[in-house]
Scaffold this active site. Structure first.
Site, PDB file in Angstrom:
ATOM      1  N   ALA A  22       0.827  -1.208   0.000  1.00 47.82           N
ATOM      2  CA  ALA A  22       0.000   0.000   0.000  1.00 47.82           C
ATOM      3  C   ALA A  22       0.859   1.254   0.000  1.00 47.82           C
ATOM      4  O   ALA A  22       0.543   2.236  -0.688  1.00 47.82           O
ATOM      5  CB  ALA A  22      -0.932  -0.007   1.212  1.00 47.82           C
ATOM      6  N   ASP A 127       0.991  -9.011  18.820  1.00 42.84           N
ATOM      7  CA  ASP A 127       0.630  -8.887  20.236  1.00 42.84           C
ATOM      8  C   ASP A 127      -0.475  -7.873  20.509  1.00 42.84           C
ATOM      9  O   ASP A 127      -1.064  -7.876  21.586  1.00 42.84           O
ATOM     10  CB  ASP A 127       1.855  -8.503  21.061  1.00 42.84           C
ATOM     11  CG  ASP A 127       2.840  -9.654  21.202  1.00 42.84           C
ATOM     12  OD1 ASP A 127       2.485 -10.788  20.824  1.00 42.84           O
ATOM     13  OD2 ASP A 127       3.963  -9.418  21.677  1.00 42.84           O
TER      14      ASP A 127
END
Length: 337
Positions: A22, A127
């Site tokens: 992107a 995480d």
């Protein structure tokens, strides 16, 4: 700004390639040149910098990992390393950098900004422990991978009437354990944000087998609490007599093709990071809040963390205001299969 660079740093996460793609495609559409930096800050200091075009990012959106490679480079915390990296960037005519990674990566981007070199951060870590965003790139894929594994472990657990302790990644944050545990109907979820009573854990196991008629018991454990083996030892010492097994999902959670959600949010954030650099804005981190793009100071994103805490009633209180609230206690037991 006419020429920017992009790097990935720290632990890899599914969706990083989608973010790189992107960045490259958005920059090209804005008339900018893009350079890739291999191996994160180590590659920056070494001058491992090269042009990136549409061809180089073609067919990368579905690939896990990062094709720019990643590395931990603690030397970048020192002034000498920072100045060496900036010298290489200037040598290649680069005016701004997009940094994709976790808290350590953000600290590096923060140092670049402090030296007057614009850097924008994109949260890439399974995480989900970065402030300023509801979700980090890779978290959704990691949770889905964990759920798939836990579902399979339940099959064998039920066949043998066993207790399984499933250890998942999450050194400082229990997000993967929490979400995967809820989604898989785990019987107990142990996270760093909540103190646990090992005797109550053992009592719950016993109650499931002796009083609730269950033929399995699944405990999802975040690695930040302790290792699965150490937890199993504590269970035995506290009187658990069930047939106990331990499985550590480990690095498998970092791999695999990213989910549709990770691909989409990575694409959104990658494009927005380019827009910020084009406007001359550095020192910011991109995020997603309520399905909308947001940005926040990279200093706060790196320092504040995105950890949640749990009240005595089991309600999740999120330190990061961009994260949702859940009734942990109710979901943990009422949805257990």
């Amino acid at each position: 700004m006419k020429r920017i660079a992009v790097l990935t740093s720290g632990g890899d996460a599914p969706g990083m390639n989608a973010a790189i793609r992107a960045v490259v495609r958005k920059a090209i559409s804005e008339g900018m040149e893009v350079y890739g930096i291999n191996r994160g800050y180590a590659g920056m200091v070494d001058g491992d910098i090269f042009p990136l075009g549409s061809k180089e990012v073609g067919d990368k959106i579905s690939r896990g990992g990062t094709f720019l490679y990643s590395a931990r480079y603690p030397e970048f915390a020192q002034l000498e390393g920072q100045l060496a990296g900036i010298e290489q960037l200037k040598k290649h005519g680069i005016e701004g950098v997009v940094v994709i990674g976790g808290d350590g990566s953000y600290h590096g981007a923060m140092r670049l900004t402090e030296h007057g070199f614009p850097a924008v951060g994109i949260p890439g870590t399974i995480d989900n422990d970065i402030a300023g965003t509801d979700y980090t790139i890779g978290f959704d894929t990691a949770v889905n991978t964990a759920v798939e594994a836990i579902d399979k472990l339940r099959d064998t657990s039920s066949s043998h009437g066993r207790t399984f302790v499933v250890e998942v990644m999450g050194r400082n944050a229990g997000d993967i354990a929490l979400w995967a545990g809820i989604a898989s109907g785990a019987d107990q979820i142990i996270v760093p944000e909540e103190e646990f009573d090992i005797h109550k854990v053992v009592s719950t196991i016993k109650d499931d087998f002796e009083n609730r008629g269950k033929n399995h018991h699944i405990i999802v454990l975040a690695e930040g609490v302790m290792s699965g083996e150490a937890f199993a030892q504590q269970l035995k010492e506290a009187g658990d007599e069930s047939d106990l097994r331990v499985t550590n999902l480990g690095h498998i959670l970092r791999g695999g093709s990213p989910t549709a959600r990770d691909r989409v949010i990575a694409s959104w954030m990658g494009a927005h990071a380019v827009e910020l650099l084009k406007e001359g804005k550095g020192g910011l981190a991109v995020g997603i809040h309520n399905e909308e793009l947001v940005e926040s100071p990279i200093l706060g994103s790196a320092e504040d963390g995105a950890l949640f805490s749990l009240t005595d009633e089991g309600n999740i209180v999120v330190n990061n205001p961009h994260k949702a609230r859940l009734d942990y206690a109710a979901l943990n037991r009422s949805l257990a299969q």
